[in-house]
Design an enzyme around this catalytic site. Structure first.
Site, PDB file in Angstrom:
ATOM      1  N   HIS A 329       0.899  -1.227   0.141  1.00  0.00           N
ATOM      2  CA  HIS A 329       0.024   0.135   0.042  1.00  0.00           C
ATOM      3  C   HIS A 329       0.689   1.461   0.103  1.00  0.00           C
ATOM      4  O   HIS A 329       1.943   1.173   0.549  1.00  0.00           O
ATOM      5  CB  HIS A 329      -0.852   0.124   1.184  1.00  0.00           C
ATOM      6  CG  HIS A 329      -1.923   0.950   1.116  1.00  0.00           C
ATOM      7  ND1 HIS A 329      -1.929   2.195   1.690  1.00  0.00           N
ATOM      8  CD2 HIS A 329      -3.366   0.957   0.635  1.00  0.00           C
ATOM      9  CE1 HIS A 329      -2.938   2.975   1.358  1.00  0.00           C
ATOM     10  NE2 HIS A 329      -3.810   2.241   0.773  1.00  0.00           N
ATOM     11  N   ASP A 388      -8.140  -4.716  -0.299  1.00  0.00           N
ATOM     12  CA  ASP A 388      -8.497  -5.619  -1.762  1.00  0.00           C
ATOM     13  C   ASP A 388      -8.124  -6.767  -1.431  1.00  0.00           C
ATOM     14  O   ASP A 388      -8.932  -7.738  -1.923  1.00  0.00           O
ATOM     15  CB  ASP A 388      -7.861  -4.690  -2.786  1.00  0.00           C
ATOM     16  CG  ASP A 388      -8.153  -3.342  -3.203  1.00  0.00           C
ATOM     17  OD1 ASP A 388      -9.336  -3.064  -3.193  1.00  0.00           O
ATOM     18  OD2 ASP A 388      -7.230  -2.885  -3.436  1.00  0.00           O
TER      19      ASP A 388
END
Length: 461
Positions: A329, A388
């Site tokens: 991320h 996700d």
């Protein structure tokens, strides 16, 4: 013009476009261009201020340096973990979180009741909207259908271009209320007209929460379990907002700063979210796991999983991108708080659905994938699973088709987008216009009869 002739002409234009649009990569370093609006360390370039949410992945040390920390996400100053814990039992929280994001404070029970009643009133679509807009010309991608629906609402609005706060709040609440219907109905239209399935359109129930209505409108029998509804609500809360710097929310600020209408702004944000590098990432995770199931015979074998993931990183497996989707991320290093929360609810749902083995596979890929990524990339800081990684798995257990994975993100995020649009308009900021440096060459004009055919050159050479 014959088809083959047209294709040949088009092929030549494509090659010209490819060559003329190529920038010498060394120039990005020469001019210290912040590609992706990030600095050399990967941190986002500061482009604005917000009070809506805070995304924390690093903390200051005693020496004044910054070091990775457990990720934290705050909505209007409240830790999202505390917000979710506060919604105990069958009490659903997305509506309360939407109120918090848009209006800056947690509502009283009366304020929440009034807010929900307004959303219930706004939930109804304009007369014949479903037939005329949703059912006609359904798209293969529901995100494009959502854009069409949102832009069409402009024509039904008595004051579509008004920029006063009262009008923007009205439009925003209407979009929060209508987005679930437009997404689910667009899917049903796609399933019927494009896939030949039965057409089932179920009206929302005014006594149900947004999460419950999503499930009952989508499921063929309209049924769902208490845990399914709770997990759906939690997923919506976790996707509702994530700071002003994510691509779709930044798009909201950029487009709002021009003074355009709410519907055009939302359509632009939907276009941003559709991209596989943003909202479409959970689809990539699901497809990657489909490939894992085909190539990894023992889901509990660290050796097999590691071998597969190293091939992915070497661009020799799956889509040859070199990416383990769902790992890593831009802000979080040690953990993504959304992934941590969603993982626990995924565990509970997997037990209810008898999918413990599949959940264990996800855990193994997460653990080994983080190790492989750090090792392969020679990273000096850890990487974590992002939201996700588990969201697609959760949606599959909730019996949502893959076509609705990214639209579900949009259904949740519309409250965050709306909050940021209100913030942008209230503060009356300047039009957002970053600088681009010209690195081409000035040329002398030539009459058409003196030009010779060329395949073009590389810009900046």
């Amino acid at each position: 013009m014959e088809k083959t002739e047209r294709e040949e002409k088009l092929k030549k234009l494509v090659e010209k476009g490819r060559r003329s649009g190529k920038i010498n990569m060394a120039l990005y370093q020469k001019y210290d261009v912040k590609r992706g609006l990030r600095d050399s360390s990967g941190r986002g370039v500061l482009t604005g201020l917000t009070e809506i949410s805070d995304v924390i992945g690093m903390e200051a040390t005693e020496t004044g340096d910054r070091a990775p920390c457990e990720g934290q996400l705050y909505y209007q100053g409240y830790n999202v973990k505390d917000l979710i814990k506060g919604h105990k039992g069958r009490r659903f929280g997305y509506e309360e979180v939407a109120y918090l994001l848009m209006f800056g404070s947690l509502p009283t029970q009366q304020e929440l009741d009034d807010f929900i009643s307004i959303l219930t009133d706004y939930r109804e679509l304009p007369e014949e909207f479903t037939r005329d807009i949703i059912m006609r010309m359904p798209a293969n991608n529901i995100m494009n259908s959502l854009q069409k629906c949102v832009l069409s609402l402009y024509s039904y609005d008595s004051d579509p271009d008004g920029l006063d706060v009262q009008n923007i709040v009205r439009q925003s609440l209407s979009l929060v209320a209508k987005m679930p219907l437009m997404a689910v109905y667009s899917y049903h239209a796609y399933r019927h007209y494009c896939l030949g399935g039965n057409l089932i359109i179920r009206n929302p129930n005014p006594d149900l929460s947004l999460a419950e209505n999503l499930l009952q409108m989508l499921h063929p029998d309209g049924n769902y379990t208490d845990l399914e509804a709770k997990v759906m609500d939690v997923a919506l809360i976790l996707h509702a907002e994530h700071g002003g710097g994510n691509n779709s929310t930044f798009t909201t600020h950029v487009v709002s700063s021009t003074g355009t209408d709410t519907y055009s702004t939302t359509a632009a944000s939907l276009g941003s979210l559709k991209g596989p590098r943003h909202g479409g990432a959970n689809l990539k995770v699901q497809k990657m796991f489909e490939d894992i199931r085909e190539h990894v015979t023992d889901w509990d074998s660290d050796e097999q999983i590691r071998s597969y993931l190293m091939k992915v990183l070497d661009k020799k497996a799956f889509d040859h991108s070199g990416l383990i989707y769902g790992i890593g991320h831009a802000v979080y290093s040690l953990s993504d708080p959304r992934a941590v929360i969603l993982k626990e609810y995924a565990r509970r749902l997997a037990i209810e659905k008898g999918k413990e083995d599949e959940f264990r596979l996800y855990e193994n890929v997460e653990r080994i994938g983080k190790q492989c990524t750090v090792e392969k990339r020679n990273l000096f800081k850890p990487v974590c699973a992002n939201v996700d990684f588990y969201s697609g798995f959760v949606y599959s257990m909730l019996n949502f088709p893959v076509e609705l994975y990214t639209p579900l993100f949009a259904i949740a995020r519309i409250s965050g987008w709306s909050a940021h649009r209100i913030e942008e308009m209230v503060n009356a900021g300047k039009i957002i216009r970053p600088a681009y440096k010209y690195v081409g060459h000035h040329r002398r004009y030539k009459p058409i009869e003196k030009r010779i055919e060329t395949m073009g050159g590389f810009s900046g050479m």
